[in-house]
Each structure stands twice: as C-alpha cells, then as structure tokens.
Scaffold this motif. Structure first.
Motif, PDB file in Angstrom:
ATOM      1  N   SER A 201      16.219   7.487  36.065  1.00  0.00           N
ATOM      2  CA  SER A 201      15.436   7.698  34.840  1.00  0.00           C
ATOM      3  C   SER A 201      15.646   9.101  34.280  1.00  0.00           C
ATOM      4  O   SER A 201      15.733   9.294  33.065  1.00  0.00           O
ATOM      5  N   LEU A 202      15.752  10.090  35.156  1.00  0.00           N
ATOM      6  CA  LEU A 202      15.972  11.466  34.708  1.00  0.00           C
ATOM      7  C   LEU A 202      17.381  11.641  34.141  1.00  0.00           C
ATOM      8  O   LEU A 202      17.571  12.282  33.102  1.00  0.00           O
ATOM      9  N   LEU A 203      18.376  11.063  34.812  1.00  0.00           N
ATOM     10  CA  LEU A 203      19.760  11.186  34.339  1.00  0.00           C
ATOM     11  C   LEU A 203      19.946  10.503  32.991  1.00  0.00           C
ATOM     12  O   LEU A 203      20.766  10.939  32.173  1.00  0.00           O
ATOM     13  N   ALA A 204      19.181   9.431  32.750  1.00  0.00           N
ATOM     14  CA  ALA A 204      19.291   8.680  31.498  1.00  0.00           C
ATOM     15  C   ALA A 204      18.411   9.244  30.383  1.00  0.00           C
ATOM     16  O   ALA A 204      18.470   8.766  29.253  1.00  0.00           O
ATOM     17  N   GLY A 205      17.596  10.234  30.696  1.00  0.00           N
ATOM     18  CA  GLY A 205      16.716  10.796  29.672  1.00  0.00           C
ATOM     19  C   GLY A 205      15.498   9.962  29.380  1.00  0.00           C
ATOM     20  O   GLY A 205      14.840  10.158  28.355  1.00  0.00           O
ATOM     21  N   LEU A 206      15.167   9.036  30.273  1.00  0.00           N
ATOM     22  CA  LEU A 206      13.945   8.255  30.104  1.00  0.00           C
ATOM     23  C   LEU A 206      12.716   9.055  30.522  1.00  0.00           C
ATOM     24  O   LEU A 206      11.597   8.756  30.125  1.00  0.00           O
ATOM     25  N   ASP A 207      12.941  10.079  31.333  1.00  0.00           N
ATOM     26  CA  ASP A 207      11.877  10.951  31.807  1.00  0.00           C
ATOM     27  C   ASP A 207      12.461  12.359  31.912  1.00  0.00           C
ATOM     28  O   ASP A 207      13.685  12.539  31.826  1.00  0.00           O
ATOM     29  N   THR A 208      11.615  13.346  32.075  1.00  0.00           N
ATOM     30  CA  THR A 208      12.072  14.731  32.210  1.00  0.00           C
ATOM     31  C   THR A 208      11.660  15.277  33.577  1.00  0.00           C
ATOM     32  O   THR A 208      10.630  14.889  34.128  1.00  0.00           O
ATOM     33  N   PRO A 209      12.468  16.179  34.134  1.00  0.00           N
ATOM     34  CA  PRO A 209      12.152  16.723  35.459  1.00  0.00           C
ATOM     35  C   PRO A 209      10.991  17.713  35.405  1.00  0.00           C
ATOM     36  O   PRO A 209      10.734  18.326  34.367  1.00  0.00           O
ATOM     37  N   THR A 210      10.313  17.862  36.529  1.00  0.00           N
ATOM     38  CA  THR A 210       9.292  18.888  36.655  1.00  0.00           C
ATOM     39  C   THR A 210       9.935  20.266  36.668  1.00  0.00           C
ATOM     40  O   THR A 210       9.385  21.234  36.130  1.00  0.00           O
ATOM     41  N   GLN A 211      11.100  20.339  37.273  1.00  0.00           N
ATOM     42  CA  GLN A 211      11.898  21.568  37.216  1.00  0.00           C
ATOM     43  C   GLN A 211      13.366  21.193  37.312  1.00  0.00           C
ATOM     44  O   GLN A 211      13.716  20.096  37.732  1.00  0.00           O
ATOM     45  N   GLY A 212      14.238  22.112  36.883  1.00  0.00           N
ATOM     46  CA  GLY A 212      15.668  21.864  36.917  1.00  0.00           C
ATOM     47  C   GLY A 212      16.209  21.416  35.566  1.00  0.00           C
ATOM     48  O   GLY A 212      15.469  21.327  34.575  1.00  0.00           O
ATOM     49  N   GLU A 213      17.498  21.144  35.519  1.00  0.00           N
ATOM     50  CA  GLU A 213      18.197  20.839  34.276  1.00  0.00           C
ATOM     51  C   GLU A 213      18.979  19.531  34.406  1.00  0.00           C
ATOM     52  O   GLU A 213      19.565  19.252  35.457  1.00  0.00           O
ATOM     53  N   VAL A 214      18.994  18.768  33.311  1.00  0.00           N
ATOM     54  CA  VAL A 214      19.767  17.524  33.252  1.00  0.00           C
ATOM     55  C   VAL A 214      20.554  17.511  31.949  1.00  0.00           C
ATOM     56  O   VAL A 214      19.975  17.689  30.869  1.00  0.00           O
ATOM     57  N   PHE A 215      21.857  17.311  32.046  1.00  0.00           N
ATOM     58  CA  PHE A 215      22.720  17.284  30.873  1.00  0.00           C
ATOM     59  C   PHE A 215      23.414  15.926  30.777  1.00  0.00           C
ATOM     60  O   PHE A 215      23.921  15.402  31.770  1.00  0.00           O
TER      61      PHE A 215
END
Length: 235
Positions: free
Chosen positions: A55-69
C-alpha cells in the motif's frame, strides 16, 4: 552497460497505527529499490507487513516516517489527490478483496479505468481481456452473480486494461483453482515481459515468488537478511 532505471524506491520506511494503549508499529526501517521492468515478490507469513508495504509503495497510504518514490515522484510528500492522479496514470492493482463495483457488470468493471483515462477502444480491450481470463460468457454478469474466483479474474483484467507502467498484486491467484491460477500468473508475467511493466507481487505461493527476478522476505515488519540465490540481500 546501461544503468537500470529505478522505478520504485523506499528509504527507511516505518508505519505505525494508533491503538487503545498507544501505537503499534507494523513496518520497521524498510528500504528497497525496484528497477523499471523488474519482477519482485514480497513474501512472508500473514501479519508480517507485506500488504501494508504494498500500500505504501503504491501510494495508497503514506509512511509514518521515511520516503517512498514512484519514478521521480515523492509519494510521501504528496496529497491524496496528487497520489490518486499518479496512480490513475501509472499504476494497476490486484487486491485480495477484489473491490469490484456491485452496480456494474464484469465488462463495465473492467473498462471503467480505461474509460476514465479516455481510452477509445476500452470496450474491445475489455472483451479481449475477458477472453484471456476465461470469462467471455460472463461479460454481462454482476459481481454478486460471480464466484470468488471469477471476481478475482475480473479484478485482474481490470488491472491490465490501462497497460500500467507498474502493477501491484496482492495474492493474485489465492482464490483460484490451480489451472486458472497458472493462467493468471502467466498473464502477469506476459505483461511484465512484453510491455516492460514493473511487477510487484505479495504472495504466500513459493512457486509464484520463484518466477520473479527477486524476492524480499518479511517477518514481523522487517526484511530478513537472506543471502541465497533469488532472494534479495537487504543487509
């Protein structure tokens, strides 16, 4: 030799959720890089954090900390509307829960993403995909008239119709019999090979995972540092 183009990147990602007595950390310090056109499996037991990471990698949710591109887009900094726009333009999904619209027929569910994207031959593409997943005779059936396995095949056809740059699939063959599951898996890897689609799978199926170029194994929200052939060394 050409340097592979990074398509998906996570840097020191963590995810926590609030619970009655404080917070629960689901993911701990996850980092990974997936190159464009690569096939990658995320494996692990139920509750290990695989679907949350997807879900985080797909942008369905956002992380509490860290970065996803995703490509050059910093998903962790974008609003939901901005992330939705990126998903619509670049991403296909196969969810365990199908997420079909009950008021639309199988064909209408499949063609909806293409129609929203302005694809002119959406109906003919949809009919072709129904044929490929073995449901040509179910085009006018509503989800409630379909079995769980048939709904899964409709969901997979829907994910394919826009020919996405990246396809995320959560247990794509879990609800299917062996023969149909094999056909669907072949379709996933055909998309990966012929169109250069980046393929990211969450699965319990070791045979399916072994078809991918790399694997990340999760346990209790962390990557295991496994250094065997076919398993990513994430140490």
């Amino acid at each position: 030799m050409n340097t592979p183009e990074v398509h998906i990147k996570a840097v020191n990602v963590a995810k926590s959720v609030k619970v009655t007595d404080g917070s629960l950390t689901i993911l701990h310090d996850i980092s990974l890089t997936i190159n464009r056109g690569e096939s990658v499996a995320i494996v692990g037991a139920s509750g290990s954090g695989k679907s949350t990471l997807l879900s985080l990698l797909a942008g369905l949710d956002t992380p509490t900390q860290g970065e996803v591109f995703l490509g050059q887009q910093p998903l962790h900094r974008l609003s939901e509307d901005e992330r939705a726009g990126i998903r619509a333009a670049n991403v296909g999904f196969v969810f365990q829960s199908f997420l079909l619209l009950p008021s639309l027929t199988a064909l209408e569910n499949i063609t909806l993403p293409a129609e929203l994207a302005g694809v002119k031959d959406a109906r003919s593409r949809g009919l072709d995909l129904l044929l490929q997943v073995g449901l040509s005779e179910r085009a006018d059936f509503f989800p409630a008239q379909l079995s769980g396995g048939e709904q899964q095949r409709v969901a997979i056809a829907r994910a394919f119709i826009t020919q996405p740059a990246v396809l995320f699939a959560d247990e794509p063959s879990a609800n299917l019999d062996a023969a149909t599951g094999q056909k669907i898996e072949d379709l996933l890897f055909k998309l990966n090979a012929e169109q250069g689609t980046t393929l990211v799978l969450v699965t319990h199926n070791n045979e399916l995972a072994d078809r991918c170029q790399r694997q990340y194994q999760m346990q209790a929200g962390r990557f295991l540092d496994i250094n065997t052939q076919g398993i990513a060394d994430v140490g």
